[in-house]
Scaffold this motif. Structure first.
Motif, PDB file in Angstrom:
ATOM      1  N   GLY A  49       0.785  -1.223   0.000  1.00  0.00           N
ATOM      2  CA  GLY A  49       0.000   0.000   0.000  1.00  0.00           C
ATOM      3  C   GLY A  49       0.821   1.279   0.000  1.00  0.00           C
ATOM      4  O   GLY A  49       0.277   2.376   0.106  1.00  0.00           O
ATOM      5  N   LYS A  50       2.130   1.149  -0.152  1.00  0.00           N
ATOM      6  CA  LYS A  50       3.001   2.324  -0.054  1.00  0.00           C
ATOM      7  C   LYS A  50       2.707   3.365  -1.123  1.00  0.00           C
ATOM      8  O   LYS A  50       2.655   4.560  -0.832  1.00  0.00           O
ATOM      9  N   ASP A  51       2.506   2.947  -2.378  1.00  0.00           N
ATOM     10  CA  ASP A  51       2.190   3.911  -3.434  1.00  0.00           C
ATOM     11  C   ASP A  51       0.844   4.565  -3.195  1.00  0.00           C
ATOM     12  O   ASP A  51       0.669   5.759  -3.458  1.00  0.00           O
ATOM     13  N   LEU A  52      -0.099   3.811  -2.695  1.00  0.00           N
ATOM     14  CA  LEU A  52      -1.429   4.340  -2.400  1.00  0.00           C
ATOM     15  C   LEU A  52      -1.341   5.454  -1.356  1.00  0.00           C
ATOM     16  O   LEU A  52      -1.956   6.508  -1.505  1.00  0.00           O
ATOM     17  N   VAL A  53      -0.547   5.250  -0.331  1.00  0.00           N
ATOM     18  CA  VAL A  53      -0.381   6.257   0.709  1.00  0.00           C
ATOM     19  C   VAL A  53       0.462   7.427   0.191  1.00  0.00           C
ATOM     20  O   VAL A  53       0.138   8.589   0.406  1.00  0.00           O
ATOM     21  N   ARG A  54       1.519   7.127  -0.517  1.00  0.00           N
ATOM     22  CA  ARG A  54       2.439   8.163  -1.003  1.00  0.00           C
ATOM     23  C   ARG A  54       1.777   9.094  -2.013  1.00  0.00           C
ATOM     24  O   ARG A  54       1.916  10.308  -1.944  1.00  0.00           O
ATOM     25  N   LYS A  55       1.053   8.523  -2.968  1.00  0.00           N
ATOM     26  CA  LYS A  55       0.491   9.311  -4.071  1.00  0.00           C
ATOM     27  C   LYS A  55      -0.952   9.722  -3.840  1.00  0.00           C
ATOM     28  O   LYS A  55      -1.452  10.612  -4.518  1.00  0.00           O
ATOM     29  N   GLY A  56      -1.636   9.047  -2.939  1.00  0.00           N
ATOM     30  CA  GLY A  56      -3.055   9.324  -2.694  1.00  0.00           C
ATOM     31  C   GLY A  56      -3.922   8.437  -3.553  1.00  0.00           C
ATOM     32  O   GLY A  56      -3.529   8.021  -4.644  1.00  0.00           O
ATOM     33  N   PRO A  57      -5.106   8.134  -3.085  1.00  0.00           N
ATOM     34  CA  PRO A  57      -5.988   7.181  -3.777  1.00  0.00           C
ATOM     35  C   PRO A  57      -6.430   7.639  -5.168  1.00  0.00           C
ATOM     36  O   PRO A  57      -6.675   6.813  -6.026  1.00  0.00           O
ATOM     37  N   ASN A  58      -6.495   8.925  -5.407  1.00  0.00           N
ATOM     38  CA  ASN A  58      -6.944   9.403  -6.707  1.00  0.00           C
ATOM     39  C   ASN A  58      -5.844   9.449  -7.761  1.00  0.00           C
ATOM     40  O   ASN A  58      -6.093   9.747  -8.916  1.00  0.00           O
ATOM     41  N   ASN A  59      -4.607   9.155  -7.374  1.00  0.00           N
ATOM     42  CA  ASN A  59      -3.472   9.266  -8.290  1.00  0.00           C
ATOM     43  C   ASN A  59      -2.761   7.944  -8.560  1.00  0.00           C
ATOM     44  O   ASN A  59      -1.748   7.924  -9.219  1.00  0.00           O
ATOM     45  N   VAL A  60      -3.305   6.842  -8.069  1.00  0.00           N
ATOM     46  CA  VAL A  60      -2.646   5.546  -8.222  1.00  0.00           C
ATOM     47  C   VAL A  60      -3.205   4.747  -9.385  1.00  0.00           C
ATOM     48  O   VAL A  60      -2.503   4.065 -10.088  1.00  0.00           O
ATOM     49  N   HIS A  61      -4.491   4.835  -9.620  1.00  0.00           N
ATOM     50  CA  HIS A  61      -5.138   3.979 -10.622  1.00  0.00           C
ATOM     51  C   HIS A  61      -4.824   4.423 -12.020  1.00  0.00           C
ATOM     52  O   HIS A  61      -4.692   5.456 -12.449  1.00  0.00           O
TER      53      HIS A  61
END
Length: 82
Positions: free
Chosen positions: A70-82
């Motif tokens: 979940g590191k990218d999810l936390v680092r970039k935010g949920p709206n910027n990962v998908h």
């Protein structure tokens, strides 16, 4: 301020938690950031909501899988990962 009964077990649950924080759904003031961390005393992973002074406002335990993935999810935010 970590509730022993609240464990985030999936990336979807982590994403929902992050969105709630971003949208002010828990009424926290002065949120400065969110980080994945480990408890100093036992090494247990958690997601930390930090204030402007990097003090813990709220924490939720996470599984090792969520911590690892979940590191990218936390680092970039949920709206910027998908």
């Amino acid at each position: 301020m970590i509730n022993e009964n609240d464990v985030i077990e999936t990336l979807d649950e982590l994403e929902t938690f992050l969105l709630i924080i971003e949208n002010g759904g828990l009424g926290l003031n002065n949120v400065g950031g969110i980080a994945l961390a480990t408890n100093n005393s036992n090494g247990r992973p958690f997601v930390a909501v930090l204030d402007d002074n990097h003090k813990l406002l709220l924490g939720r335990w996470v599984t090792q899988d969520v911590f690892d993935n979940g590191k990218d999810l936390v680092r970039k935010g949920p709206n910027n990962v998908h």
